[in-house]
Design a protein around this motif. Sequence first.
Motif, PDB file in Angstrom:
ATOM      1  N   HIS A   1     -51.034   6.870   5.170  1.00  0.00           N
ATOM      2  CA  HIS A   1     -51.199   5.745   6.400  1.00  0.00           C
ATOM      3  C   HIS A   1     -50.948   4.411   5.739  1.00  0.00           C
ATOM      4  O   HIS A   1     -50.548   3.708   6.683  1.00  0.00           O
ATOM      5  CB  HIS A   1     -52.576   5.844   6.589  1.00  0.00           C
TER       6      HIS A   1
ATOM      7  N   THR B   1     -56.210   2.641  16.378  1.00  0.00           N
ATOM      8  CA  THR B   1     -57.602   3.167  16.852  1.00  0.00           C
ATOM      9  C   THR B   1     -58.622   2.651  15.837  1.00  0.00           C
ATOM     10  O   THR B   1     -58.214   2.592  14.407  1.00  0.00           O
ATOM     11  CB  THR B   1     -57.770   4.608  16.976  1.00  0.00           C
ATOM     12  N   ILE B   2     -59.687   2.673  16.038  1.00  0.00           N
ATOM     13  CA  ILE B   2     -60.737   2.788  14.877  1.00  0.00           C
ATOM     14  C   ILE B   2     -60.470   3.656  13.839  1.00  0.00           C
ATOM     15  O   ILE B   2     -60.567   3.467  12.616  1.00  0.00           O
ATOM     16  CB  ILE B   2     -62.431   2.825  15.348  1.00  0.00           C
ATOM     17  N   ASP B   3     -60.276   5.027  14.137  1.00  0.00           N
ATOM     18  CA  ASP B   3     -60.142   6.062  13.118  1.00  0.00           C
ATOM     19  C   ASP B   3     -58.917   5.767  12.295  1.00  0.00           C
ATOM     20  O   ASP B   3     -59.078   6.145  11.060  1.00  0.00           O
ATOM     21  CB  ASP B   3     -60.141   7.308  13.971  1.00  0.00           C
ATOM     22  N   GLU B   4     -57.998   5.298  13.001  1.00  0.00           N
ATOM     23  CA  GLU B   4     -56.674   5.050  12.382  1.00  0.00           C
ATOM     24  C   GLU B   4     -56.954   3.866  11.227  1.00  0.00           C
ATOM     25  O   GLU B   4     -56.317   3.991  10.126  1.00  0.00           O
ATOM     26  CB  GLU B   4     -55.787   4.309  13.114  1.00  0.00           C
TER      27      GLU B   4
ATOM     28  N   ASN C   1     -59.931   3.109   9.904  1.00  0.00           N
ATOM     29  CA  ASN C   1     -60.688   3.777   8.713  1.00  0.00           C
ATOM     30  C   ASN C   1     -60.003   4.721   7.825  1.00  0.00           C
ATOM     31  O   ASN C   1     -60.364   4.774   6.667  1.00  0.00           O
ATOM     32  CB  ASN C   1     -61.888   4.701   9.729  1.00  0.00           C
ATOM     33  N   ALA C   2     -59.113   5.493   8.314  1.00  0.00           N
ATOM     34  CA  ALA C   2     -58.284   6.096   7.416  1.00  0.00           C
ATOM     35  C   ALA C   2     -57.184   5.469   6.583  1.00  0.00           C
ATOM     36  O   ALA C   2     -57.233   5.709   5.076  1.00  0.00           O
ATOM     37  CB  ALA C   2     -57.088   6.892   8.111  1.00  0.00           C
TER      38      ALA C   2
ATOM     39  N   GLU D   1     -57.491  -0.521  20.331  1.00  0.00           N
ATOM     40  CA  GLU D   1     -58.666   0.086  20.957  1.00  0.00           C
ATOM     41  C   GLU D   1     -59.488  -0.957  21.117  1.00  0.00           C
ATOM     42  O   GLU D   1     -59.663  -1.927  20.350  1.00  0.00           O
ATOM     43  CB  GLU D   1     -59.147   1.174  19.968  1.00  0.00           C
TER      44      GLU D   1
ATOM     45  N   MET E   1     -64.165  -3.621  13.056  1.00  0.00           N
ATOM     46  CA  MET E   1     -63.532  -3.139  11.756  1.00  0.00           C
ATOM     47  C   MET E   1     -63.356  -4.205  10.793  1.00  0.00           C
ATOM     48  O   MET E   1     -63.423  -4.121   9.678  1.00  0.00           O
ATOM     49  CB  MET E   1     -62.100  -2.698  12.252  1.00  0.00           C
TER      50      MET E   1
ATOM     51  N   GLU F   1     -66.285  -3.949   9.029  1.00  0.00           N
ATOM     52  CA  GLU F   1     -66.874  -2.803   8.000  1.00  0.00           C
ATOM     53  C   GLU F   1     -65.951  -2.863   7.062  1.00  0.00           C
ATOM     54  O   GLU F   1     -66.345  -2.479   5.849  1.00  0.00           O
ATOM     55  CB  GLU F   1     -66.111  -1.638   9.306  1.00  0.00           C
TER      56      GLU F   1
END
Length: 614
Positions: free
Chosen positions: A413, A433-436, A438-439, A460, A467, A470
């Motif tokens: 990533h 995205t948030i998932d992106e 997080n990865a 997003e 984020m 986080e």
Amino acid sequence: MSQIHITRTELVWPGKYDEEGNLVPPRRVNLPFQVIERINETRGTREKREEDREGHVATLFDYWRAEEEQRAPDDDGWRNKLIWGDNLYVMGSLLEHFAGKVDLVYIDPPYATGADFSFRTRIGNEQVTRKQSVIEEEAYRDTWRGGAATYLAMVHKRLQLVKDLLAPGASLFVHLDYRMDSYVRLVLDELFSRDNLRNEIVWCYTGPSQTSRYFPQKHDMIYWYTKGEPWVFNTELLRVPYKKSLKSTGSTSVIGRASDDELEELDDRGKLIEDWWSDIATIGYIHKEITGYDTQKPEGLLERIITATSEPGDLVADFFCGSGTTLAVAEKLGRRWIGCDLSRYAIHTTRKRLMEIPDASPFEVLNLGKYERQIWQGISFGGDKRTQQILIFEYLKFILELYGAQPLAGTEHLHGKKGSAMVHVGAVDAPVTIDEINACLAECKAMDQSEIHVLGWEWEMGLANLMVEEAEAQGIKLLLLKIPREVMEQQAVDKGAIKFYELAYLETHIEIDDGAVTVELTDFVIPNDELVPDEVREKVTKWSDFVDYWAVDWDFQNDAFLNGWTSYRTRQDPTLKLKTDRHVYGHPGTYRIMVKVIDIFGNDTSQVFEVEVA
């Protein structure tokens, strides 16, 4: 020696024909439009309705009905269209649904080789001069890169598309000054035929001049062509009063110095306007219309053109719409309209101008978004034989180099490294995205890295604050930076004028009381303060000075932003409300409120908040 047969007179420039002698057509892309924002009711309309209802006690039903009327379905009929993007791509994409359907086109293309397209805007209650953006400046310079040849190539391609969009008998008005009018006249003759030139209109005006070696240049040329016939010409709506000297005698001579028996009585309706117009002042004399653009044209000029050559309900288009004069006049005269401009700030200025018009029809703001970027990616890095994997690699390498980062190998990533920070580049055709993220954070942690920069075209909703906090909780510094549209302009890249701006963020205070909600904008932060010009920074005294416009969608449905409440600054009223009116929901439930802020540079920032209404 072979003999060359010349069959017509025309202007020729490098690139007009290919090696086989065929005319090189404009790039005709057909891209789907993305709706950014829908405005079903303008501020002017709301204020007028409130005045009409003064003294009436609002009920819950009134609020519910207003909400239902505002949230009209997508297929409820025509919406006027304000489009941000390159008009070459925009017109090509309009052809599928609008070829042969546009009744009137007025364009005022840039025609001054050394023009300064800066404009005046406000920071809080202060007025400043804002320079054009890099993309506007470089696109303009690219137009004049080869002098008249590249300018004519630009105009010729766009006029070909205009011709395809025009309905049979429709009118085209092209507004020019002395610099390029004679050249463009020949191009118009070639495309539309000399027989379809209806008028060469001279717009005369007065004003100060610094010239001392030649006569002051105080007129423009407006060429009116039609796409065949019959065409609309409303002669009875275009009469003006006779001069006082003629009124005193009550008669006028038919031919020159006529004898008494060749005099005829004056028509009570006045006389038909000639093809030279000296009765319409420039925008400098009409202070109530001024938006800050030096190239802005007065509404009276467009009112005469639109009234003369179109009917109520006709479709009017302007593909260099600037501050929106054509669209505003078309709206006031009951015409449908489509407007387009490359400048983000021109689109924003036009949107505010349209929202001031009472009883204005619904309109939407659109762009070509990811689809335009996909075309750019394919042209820049694709090639006929390249695989998708190589295309993506070349794209990532290009963005990393512009950002000053080095590519990384062996990571999933994390695409690059700048100093001690890892770098991730978002895809051309999808939001980050948030998932992106997080990865990316997980991979940073696994590699014991403490800083990451994420570059993205789109994001997003609600991602920014969430984020960053986080990442901080995980001991990682996270910067979110926007990839600017300028990277698609080779001139801007060659000049080294690309800047990646950290995402701005906003804060609100939301109150819920007896089924009603109010939203207060409590903070707006532009992290890259060092990128703000000094002359702007000097004028800013508080965070709200950075805000030019903010709006609320009371029930965001993950589609286009539906403008339900707005406050913005105008030249006449630079004040900004920081708290919305009470919004009453018709039914209890969970609602997602989107808040959109547009800053003084024309950039927008959005945040979604979830509320529970009992």
